[in-house]
Scaffold this motif. Structure first.
Motif, PDB file in Angstrom:
ATOM      1  N   GLU A  88       0.496   2.213  23.275  1.00  0.00           N
ATOM      2  CA  GLU A  88      -0.237   1.898  22.181  1.00  0.00           C
ATOM      3  C   GLU A  88       0.034   2.403  21.052  1.00  0.00           C
ATOM      4  OE1 GLU A  88      -5.104   2.535  21.272  1.00  0.00           O
ATOM      5  OE2 GLU A  88      -4.674   1.327  23.128  1.00  0.00           O
ATOM      6  N   LYS A  89       0.079   1.658  19.896  1.00  0.00           N
ATOM      7  CA  LYS A  89       0.388   2.174  18.478  1.00  0.00           C
ATOM      8  C   LYS A  89      -0.643   1.776  17.535  1.00  0.00           C
ATOM      9  CE  LYS A  89       4.638   2.762  17.283  1.00  0.00           C
ATOM     10  NZ  LYS A  89       5.951   2.655  16.812  1.00  0.00           N
ATOM     11  N   ASN A  90      -1.104   2.556  16.606  1.00  0.00           N
ATOM     12  CA  ASN A  90      -1.904   2.299  15.633  1.00  0.00           C
ATOM     13  C   ASN A  90      -1.010   2.514  14.157  1.00  0.00           C
ATOM     14  OD1 ASN A  90      -4.316   2.040  17.108  1.00  0.00           O
ATOM     15  ND2 ASN A  90      -4.430   4.431  17.306  1.00  0.00           N
ATOM     16  N   ALA A  91      -1.771   1.609  13.023  1.00  0.00           N
ATOM     17  CA  ALA A  91      -1.166   1.539  11.839  1.00  0.00           C
ATOM     18  C   ALA A  91      -2.450   1.682  10.912  1.00  0.00           C
ATOM     19  CB  ALA A  91      -0.375   0.441  11.587  1.00  0.00           C
ATOM     20  N   PHE A  92      -2.099   2.046   9.830  1.00  0.00           N
ATOM     21  CA  PHE A  92      -3.420   2.276   8.875  1.00  0.00           C
ATOM     22  C   PHE A  92      -2.999   1.555   7.609  1.00  0.00           C
ATOM     23  CE2 PHE A  92      -3.792   5.555  11.952  1.00  0.00           C
ATOM     24  CZ  PHE A  92      -5.235   5.564  12.434  1.00  0.00           C
ATOM     25  N   SER A  93      -3.974   0.839   6.687  1.00  0.00           N
ATOM     26  CA  SER A  93      -3.702   0.458   5.282  1.00  0.00           C
ATOM     27  C   SER A  93      -4.965   0.798   4.742  1.00  0.00           C
ATOM     28  CB  SER A  93      -3.543  -0.993   5.253  1.00  0.00           C
ATOM     29  OG  SER A  93      -2.334  -1.247   6.113  1.00  0.00           O
ATOM     30  N   VAL A  94      -4.681   1.143   3.267  1.00  0.00           N
ATOM     31  CA  VAL A  94      -5.884   1.076   2.507  1.00  0.00           C
ATOM     32  C   VAL A  94      -5.732   0.008   1.241  1.00  0.00           C
ATOM     33  CG1 VAL A  94      -6.889   2.521   0.575  1.00  0.00           C
ATOM     34  CG2 VAL A  94      -5.912   3.759   2.405  1.00  0.00           C
ATOM     35  N   ILE A  95      -7.031  -0.686   1.412  1.00  0.00           N
ATOM     36  CA  ILE A  95      -7.076  -1.905   0.650  1.00  0.00           C
ATOM     37  C   ILE A  95      -8.005  -1.699  -0.623  1.00  0.00           C
ATOM     38  CG2 ILE A  95      -7.757  -4.375   0.650  1.00  0.00           C
ATOM     39  CD1 ILE A  95      -7.488  -4.461   3.731  1.00  0.00           C
ATOM     40  N   PHE A  96      -7.400  -1.648  -1.850  1.00  0.00           N
ATOM     41  CA  PHE A  96      -8.086  -1.227  -3.104  1.00  0.00           C
ATOM     42  C   PHE A  96      -7.925  -2.769  -3.856  1.00  0.00           C
ATOM     43  CE2 PHE A  96      -8.449   0.197  -7.400  1.00  0.00           C
ATOM     44  CZ  PHE A  96      -9.565   0.883  -7.246  1.00  0.00           C
ATOM     45  N   GLY A  97      -9.149  -3.286  -3.960  1.00  0.00           N
ATOM     46  CA  GLY A  97      -9.088  -4.350  -4.854  1.00  0.00           C
ATOM     47  C   GLY A  97      -8.379  -5.506  -3.875  1.00  0.00           C
ATOM     48  N   GLY A  98      -7.303  -6.072  -4.745  1.00  0.00           N
ATOM     49  CA  GLY A  98      -6.211  -6.789  -4.278  1.00  0.00           C
ATOM     50  C   GLY A  98      -5.099  -6.325  -3.780  1.00  0.00           C
ATOM     51  N   ARG A  99      -5.037  -4.938  -3.665  1.00  0.00           N
ATOM     52  CA  ARG A  99      -3.846  -4.139  -3.424  1.00  0.00           C
ATOM     53  C   ARG A  99      -3.919  -3.717  -1.995  1.00  0.00           C
ATOM     54  NH1 ARG A  99      -2.120   0.001  -7.517  1.00  0.00           N
ATOM     55  NH2 ARG A  99      -0.221   0.116  -6.096  1.00  0.00           N
ATOM     56  N   ILE A 101      -2.199  -0.587   0.525  1.00  0.00           N
ATOM     57  CA  ILE A 101      -1.358   0.446   0.646  1.00  0.00           C
ATOM     58  C   ILE A 101      -1.038   0.770   2.136  1.00  0.00           C
ATOM     59  CG2 ILE A 101      -0.540   2.903   0.044  1.00  0.00           C
ATOM     60  CD1 ILE A 101      -2.403   2.448  -2.268  1.00  0.00           C
ATOM     61  N   LYS A 102       0.280   0.539   2.635  1.00  0.00           N
ATOM     62  CA  LYS A 102       0.398   0.889   4.014  1.00  0.00           C
ATOM     63  C   LYS A 102       0.930   2.290   4.384  1.00  0.00           C
ATOM     64  CE  LYS A 102       1.706  -4.172   5.016  1.00  0.00           C
ATOM     65  NZ  LYS A 102       2.534  -4.874   5.514  1.00  0.00           N
ATOM     66  N   PHE A 103       0.488   2.831   5.457  1.00  0.00           N
ATOM     67  CA  PHE A 103       0.820   4.088   5.879  1.00  0.00           C
ATOM     68  C   PHE A 103       1.489   3.957   7.171  1.00  0.00           C
ATOM     69  CE2 PHE A 103      -2.641   4.664   2.966  1.00  0.00           C
ATOM     70  CZ  PHE A 103      -2.348   5.749   2.205  1.00  0.00           C
TER      71      PHE A 103
END
Length: 215
Positions: A88-99, A101-103
């Motif tokens: 199992e693998k996890n991935a995170f993103s931050v969504i700010f408005g229409g942008r 950002i992938k981590f």
């Protein structure tokens, strides 16, 4: 020919059965209690002989209850293929408005099958919603492996499927009174048969097409 104001029609048998009760609202009953009928047979006629004035065409309406029988069959494999998760693998993103950002980097595994689950979590500050959300993507990688199951397990699964199918067929018109399930093995499969006795309304309307005389 005299025409009734309602749409001229007959009542015919939707399926075969043994007639238990006939209630006629309009037209002439063509069967009685204890009659065995076949699919499509005329139950209530919309053509009535008035004697002096000849035939009258009207709406043959009523209710015909009958005892009916069903026999449903399903072939259930004794070997099923199930998912076996191994990573199992996890991935995170931050969504700010229409942008966004992938981590994370590429999380795929060459040739592997996976289930992907995505969830989004809006952020707030002291109870005040912020225009920012964190999105979590989870990949659950699996292999499909053969798993044997017993005849009892296969029969139970088939009985549940067939019972649901039977109820879907019968319950709009009546009820299932009794069922009997039997099974026999055929190769690497179990042939399961569900026999049922039901009580249901079997009448269906069949239009009578007439040509009106013109003066």
């Amino acid at each position: 020919v005299l025409l009734d104001k309602r749409e001229p029609s007959n009542l015919t048998a939707r399926r075969a059965g043994l007639v238990l009760n006939v209630q006629t609202i309009g037209g002439v009953a063509e069967v009685m209690q204890g009659s065995a009928v076949t699919k499509g047979q005329l139950l209530i006629s919309g053509v009535e002989d008035t004697g002096t004035y000849g035939a009258r065409v009207l709406a043959g309406m009523g209710r015909v209850e009958a005892r009916t029988w069903y026999r449903l069959t399903a072939s259930m494999p004794l070997t099923v293929y199930e998912k076996q998760y191994f990573k199992e693998k996890n991935a995170f993103s931050v969504i700010f408005g229409g942008r966004r950002i992938k981590f994370f980097s590429n999380s795929s595994i060459e040739g592997a099958e996976y289930d992907k689950i995505t969830s989004r979590h809006p952020l707030n500050l002291l109870g005040v919603p912020l225009p920012v959300a964190v999105e979590v993507e989870t990949w659950r990688f699996y292999e499909t492996v053969p798993t044997p199951r017993t005849a009892a397990e296969a029969e139970k699964a088939a009985e549940a499927i067939l019972t649901a199918q039977l109820r879907e067929m019968v319950e709009p018109y009546g009820e299932v009174k009794s069922t009997l399930c039997s099974a026999r093995q055929k190769g690497d499969a179990l042939l399961v048969t569900l026999s049922a006795e039901c009580l249901e309304e079997i009448g269906q309307t069949a239009p009578i097409y007439t040509e009106e005389e013109t003066g």
